[in-house]
Design an enzyme around this catalytic site. Sequence first.
Site, PDB file in Angstrom:
ATOM      1  N   ASN A  17     -10.886  -2.824  -5.104  1.00 50.22           N
ATOM      2  CA  ASN A  17     -10.176  -1.921  -6.016  1.00 50.22           C
ATOM      3  C   ASN A  17     -10.884  -1.785  -7.370  1.00 50.22           C
ATOM      4  OD1 ASN A  17      -6.851  -2.928  -4.845  1.00 50.22           O
ATOM      5  ND2 ASN A  17      -8.116  -1.204  -4.180  1.00 50.22           N
ATOM      6  N   ASP A  62       0.828  -1.208   0.000  1.00 47.87           N
ATOM      7  CA  ASP A  62       0.000   0.000   0.000  1.00 47.87           C
ATOM      8  C   ASP A  62       0.864   1.260   0.000  1.00 47.87           C
ATOM      9  OD1 ASP A  62      -2.393   1.369  -0.028  1.00 47.87           O
ATOM     10  OD2 ASP A  62      -2.622   1.355   2.158  1.00 47.87           O
TER      11      ASP A  62
HETATM   12  C1  IPE Z   1      -5.279  -2.819  -0.151  1.00 50.37           C
HETATM   13  O1  IPE Z   1      -4.978  -1.478  -0.332  1.00 50.37           O
HETATM   14  C2  IPE Z   1      -5.277  -3.518  -1.464  1.00 50.37           C
HETATM   15  C3  IPE Z   1      -3.980  -3.662  -2.108  1.00 50.37           C
HETATM   16  C4  IPE Z   1      -2.825  -3.307  -1.609  1.00 50.37           C
HETATM   17  C5  IPE Z   1      -4.009  -4.303  -3.399  1.00 50.37           C
HETATM   18  P1  IPE Z   1      -6.117  -0.383  -0.454  1.00 50.37           P
HETATM   19  O2  IPE Z   1      -5.444   0.935  -0.580  1.00 50.37           O
HETATM   20  O3  IPE Z   1      -7.086  -0.737  -1.531  1.00 50.37           O
HETATM   21  O4  IPE Z   1      -6.862  -0.511   0.945  1.00 50.37           O
HETATM   22  P2  IPE Z   1      -7.761   0.518   1.726  1.00 50.37           P
HETATM   23  O5  IPE Z   1      -8.802   1.001   0.768  1.00 50.37           O
HETATM   24  O6  IPE Z   1      -6.880   1.615   2.172  1.00 50.37           O
HETATM   25  O7  IPE Z   1      -8.319  -0.250   2.862  1.00 50.37           O
HETATM   26  C1  IPE Z   2      -1.602   0.276  -3.376  1.00 49.81           C
HETATM   27  O1  IPE Z   2      -1.429   1.623  -3.424  1.00 49.81           O
HETATM   28  C2  IPE Z   2      -1.845  -0.313  -4.743  1.00 49.81           C
HETATM   29  C3  IPE Z   2      -3.214  -0.784  -4.964  1.00 49.81           C
HETATM   30  C4  IPE Z   2      -4.172  -0.774  -4.068  1.00 49.81           C
HETATM   31  C5  IPE Z   2      -3.508  -1.309  -6.278  1.00 49.81           C
HETATM   32  P1  IPE Z   2      -2.637   2.632  -3.345  1.00 49.81           P
HETATM   33  O2  IPE Z   2      -3.042   3.011  -4.725  1.00 49.81           O
HETATM   34  O3  IPE Z   2      -3.728   2.129  -2.489  1.00 49.81           O
HETATM   35  O4  IPE Z   2      -1.924   3.863  -2.639  1.00 49.81           O
HETATM   36  P2  IPE Z   2      -2.548   4.908  -1.629  1.00 49.81           P
HETATM   37  O5  IPE Z   2      -3.153   4.128  -0.489  1.00 49.81           O
HETATM   38  O6  IPE Z   2      -3.593   5.676  -2.382  1.00 49.81           O
HETATM   39  O7  IPE Z   2      -1.389   5.737  -1.203  1.00 49.81           O
HETATM   40 MG    MG Z   3      -4.160   2.353  -0.513  1.00 46.59          MG
END
Ligand code: IPE
Ligand code: IPE
Ligand code: MG
Length: 247
Positions: free
Chosen positions: A66, A18
Amino acid sequence: MNKRESSNLPQHIAIIMDGNGRWARKHAIGRIRGHRKGAQAVRVTVRACREIGIKYLTLYAFSMENWNRPGEEVKGLMSLLEEYLDKEIDKLHKQGIKLTTIGELDLLETRVKDKIRRAKELTKSNTKMTLNIALSYGGRDEIIHAVKNIIQDSKVKKIDINKETFRRYLYTNNMPDPDLLIRTGGEYRISNFLLWQIAYSELYFTKVLWPDFTKEQLLKAIASYQRRERRFGMTGEQIKNNKRIFK
Ligand code: IPE
Ligand code: IPE
Ligand code: MG
């Protein structure tokens, strides 16, 4: 790693990768470019785990939730996945890495699905490490999927359903539960990841954003894991007297 450090390694590491979006914002670039940098961190981490001797690495690449992101971002993530497979699969194969996935792959476009199928086929006999990508994955969805399959399986009787038989219906039926779960990006939550399997995993949270995750960060997480005593509900004394039951 010296001898002491390479004993008591986690057999299975799972990572919630993340922080790509925040990394992009910090560097005043678009989210997709943040994800691209994140893909670079995947390459580094896979190689490091292979070198260290980790047997299973599960990476949370795309959650069921996602799919609710803006269409452009979903499209960008899918093309990065394709690019990753195109560029990396031969290298993974050469390193003896087997590629597997968990999740609802039927929701992916046919072209992406085909690439995944070919990558799995090419690497299916490799034994050095399993790289397991959680893609279109949700922990609750996985449990429901397992329940449906049990109901459909006429050979299973109610009396035979227990923790051991149930786990065979999960996507992860061919691997041990994660010993260590790492989440980058500073959030303290599970976000629907491996709900069944992490019942007794050691959790490691770091503020480091995923694109900044390096081999050093990984070694720090492993060192933290190695300092812990896993008690599985027993007392510390029981564990000390009976170390062998965990081996
Ligand atoms: C969790 O991250 C999913 C992945 C890393 C693929 P998210 O960014 O989607 O999670 P939330 O929304 O902060 O819980
Ligand atoms: C994790 O990074 C990747 C996926 C969930 C695909 P994020 O896109 O969730 O990054 P933040 O949480 O917005 O920083
Ligand atoms: Mg995230």
